[in-house]
Design a protein around this motif. Structure first.
Motif, PDB file in Angstrom:
ATOM      1  N   ILE A  59      -3.729  16.664 -16.147  1.00  0.00           N
ATOM      2  CA  ILE A  59      -2.598  17.592 -16.117  1.00  0.00           C
ATOM      3  C   ILE A  59      -3.085  19.006 -15.827  1.00  0.00           C
ATOM      4  N   SER A  60      -4.199  19.398 -16.445  1.00  0.00           N
ATOM      5  CA  SER A  60      -4.751  20.737 -16.221  1.00  0.00           C
ATOM      6  C   SER A  60      -5.190  20.926 -14.782  1.00  0.00           C
ATOM      7  N   SER A  61      -5.784  19.885 -14.200  1.00  0.00           N
ATOM      8  CA  SER A  61      -6.313  20.013 -12.837  1.00  0.00           C
ATOM      9  C   SER A  61      -5.204  20.286 -11.820  1.00  0.00           C
ATOM     10  N   LEU A  62      -3.968  19.860 -12.119  1.00  0.00           N
ATOM     11  CA  LEU A  62      -2.851  20.130 -11.216  1.00  0.00           C
ATOM     12  C   LEU A  62      -2.454  21.602 -11.233  1.00  0.00           C
ATOM     13  N   SER A  63      -2.768  22.301 -12.323  1.00  0.00           N
ATOM     14  CA  SER A  63      -2.344  23.695 -12.477  1.00  0.00           C
ATOM     15  C   SER A  63      -3.454  24.694 -12.215  1.00  0.00           C
ATOM     16  N   GLU A  64      -4.652  24.209 -11.933  1.00  0.00           N
ATOM     17  CA  GLU A  64      -5.795  25.120 -11.808  1.00  0.00           C
ATOM     18  C   GLU A  64      -5.635  26.134 -10.688  1.00  0.00           C
ATOM     19  N   THR A  92       0.826  -1.207   0.000  1.00  0.00           N
ATOM     20  CA  THR A  92       0.000   0.000   0.000  1.00  0.00           C
ATOM     21  C   THR A  92       0.863   1.261   0.000  1.00  0.00           C
ATOM     22  N   THR A  93       1.948   1.242   0.789  1.00  0.00           N
ATOM     23  CA  THR A  93       2.857   2.391   0.842  1.00  0.00           C
ATOM     24  C   THR A  93       3.545   2.597  -0.500  1.00  0.00           C
ATOM     25  N   VAL A  94       3.995   1.503  -1.101  1.00  0.00           N
ATOM     26  CA  VAL A  94       4.666   1.597  -2.398  1.00  0.00           C
ATOM     27  C   VAL A  94       3.708   2.148  -3.448  1.00  0.00           C
ATOM     28  N   ASP A  95       2.463   1.667  -3.449  1.00  0.00           N
ATOM     29  CA  ASP A  95       1.462   2.168  -4.405  1.00  0.00           C
ATOM     30  C   ASP A  95       1.225   3.664  -4.217  1.00  0.00           C
ATOM     31  N   ALA A  96       1.211   4.110  -2.948  1.00  0.00           N
ATOM     32  CA  ALA A  96       1.017   5.540  -2.666  1.00  0.00           C
ATOM     33  C   ALA A  96       2.191   6.354  -3.191  1.00  0.00           C
ATOM     34  N   ILE A  97       3.404   5.819  -3.058  1.00  0.00           N
ATOM     35  CA  ILE A  97       4.596   6.509  -3.567  1.00  0.00           C
ATOM     36  C   ILE A  97       4.550   6.592  -5.093  1.00  0.00           C
ATOM     37  N   VAL A  98       4.106   5.522  -5.737  1.00  0.00           N
ATOM     38  CA  VAL A  98       3.989   5.517  -7.199  1.00  0.00           C
ATOM     39  C   VAL A  98       2.971   6.558  -7.651  1.00  0.00           C
ATOM     40  N   ASP A  99       1.857   6.688  -6.905  1.00  0.00           N
ATOM     41  CA  ASP A  99       0.859   7.720  -7.224  1.00  0.00           C
ATOM     42  C   ASP A  99       1.469   9.109  -7.129  1.00  0.00           C
ATOM     43  N   ARG A 100       2.288   9.333  -6.104  1.00  0.00           N
ATOM     44  CA  ARG A 100       2.948  10.642  -5.955  1.00  0.00           C
ATOM     45  C   ARG A 100       3.922  10.873  -7.103  1.00  0.00           C
ATOM     46  N   LYS A 101       4.590   9.812  -7.524  1.00  0.00           N
ATOM     47  CA  LYS A 101       5.533   9.928  -8.637  1.00  0.00           C
ATOM     48  C   LYS A 101       4.803  10.381  -9.895  1.00  0.00           C
ATOM     49  N   LEU A 102       3.614   9.838 -10.125  1.00  0.00           N
ATOM     50  CA  LEU A 102       2.809  10.235 -11.280  1.00  0.00           C
ATOM     51  C   LEU A 102       2.421  11.708 -11.182  1.00  0.00           C
ATOM     52  N   SER A 103       2.038  12.143  -9.985  1.00  0.00           N
ATOM     53  CA  SER A 103       1.654  13.546  -9.791  1.00  0.00           C
ATOM     54  C   SER A 103       2.829  14.480 -10.051  1.00  0.00           C
ATOM     55  N   VAL A 104       4.010  14.093  -9.588  1.00  0.00           N
ATOM     56  CA  VAL A 104       5.209  14.914  -9.813  1.00  0.00           C
ATOM     57  C   VAL A 104       5.512  14.994 -11.310  1.00  0.00           C
ATOM     58  N   ALA A 105       5.394  13.855 -12.000  1.00  0.00           N
ATOM     59  CA  ALA A 105       5.649  13.833 -13.455  1.00  0.00           C
ATOM     60  C   ALA A 105       4.648  14.722 -14.191  1.00  0.00           C
ATOM     61  N   GLN A 106       3.369  14.640 -13.816  1.00  0.00           N
ATOM     62  CA  GLN A 106       2.349  15.457 -14.469  1.00  0.00           C
ATOM     63  C   GLN A 106       2.558  16.940 -14.167  1.00  0.00           C
ATOM     64  N   LYS A 107       3.050  17.245 -12.964  1.00  0.00           N
ATOM     65  CA  LYS A 107       3.342  18.634 -12.625  1.00  0.00           C
ATOM     66  C   LYS A 107       4.465  19.163 -13.512  1.00  0.00           C
ATOM     67  N   GLN A 108       5.498  18.348 -13.724  1.00  0.00           N
ATOM     68  CA  GLN A 108       6.602  18.760 -14.602  1.00  0.00           C
ATOM     69  C   GLN A 108       6.089  19.000 -16.021  1.00  0.00           C
TER      70      GLN A 108
END
Length: 203
Positions: A115-120, A35-51
């Motif tokens: 991607i747009s929702s991260l920048s709103e 569960t922790t690893v999956d949460a970290i992977v989700d954060r990784k996706l968010s960081v990538a989309q932010k970039q």
């Protein structure tokens, strides 16, 4: 994150860390659960989309690469955007219900929305996903009929979006709008060449 990049399954990350630590003479106090690893992977996706949301809206004349592959009875579709210096950004990878052009476009639209929702919050008046779409002027795919249909649908969708993201669009003449809305579609010839090579080898 690095272990999941190396395709270590979420439930195996903890045991791999334990084994490597023991090889180094160390015993970890705590190991991450699946569960922790999956949460970290989700954060990784968010960081990538932010970039992506901070980089691609400012890059003009980009190229969208699309491809689908089947594995273990599942169809996976990926979307990659490259800029002038050939740097690539993975917009997304997702399991598809089918590989139709419409399904491919709908999934791509979902990624742009995410991607747009991260920048709103930072830019409420700017649709970053539409800015990225505006800058896509080329596509690259295989010669499948579904990909050609996707290209057509993408171009139509892009034409609908352009008036919202191009300044003074309505003031432009039709001749001025045409090169902005045009897209170049390129197709990989590798499958064709491999087929010809197989036939030639048999002959």
């Amino acid at each position: 994150m690095n272990l999941t990049d190396l395709r270590v399954a979420s439930q195996k990350v903890g045991p791999v860390i334990k084994e490597v630590a023991e090889l180094c003479g160390k015993i970890p106090n705590q190991l991450p659960s699946k569960t922790t690893v999956d949460a970290i992977v989700d954060r990784k996706l968010s960081v990538a989309q932010k970039q992506i949301s901070q980089t691609l809206p400012n890059k003009e004349c980009t190229t969208l690469y699309t491809d689908e592959t089947r594995k273990y009875g599942k169809t996976m579709q990926r979307y990659i955007v490259t800029i002038e210096n050939q740097t690539s950004y993975v917009i997304g990878l997702r399991e598809m219900f089918n590989k139709s052009g419409k399904c491919t476009l709908d999934t791509f639209r979902e990624f742009l929305h995410d991607i747009s929702s991260l920048s709103e919050r930072a830019e409420p008046d700017r649709n970053v996903g539409f800015q990225i779409l505006k800058n896509i002027q080329n596509t690259m795919s295989d010669r499948a009929g579904t990909e050609k249909n996707f290209n057509r649908l993408l171009e139509e969708f892009r034409k609908e979006v352009l008036p919202q993201v191009v300044d003074n669009w309505d003031a432009l003449t039709e001749d001025q709008q045409k090169p902005i809305s045009a897209m170049n579609n390129f197709f990989c010839g590798l499958h064709l060449l491999v087929g010809m090579a197989d036939v030639a080898e048999e002959s």
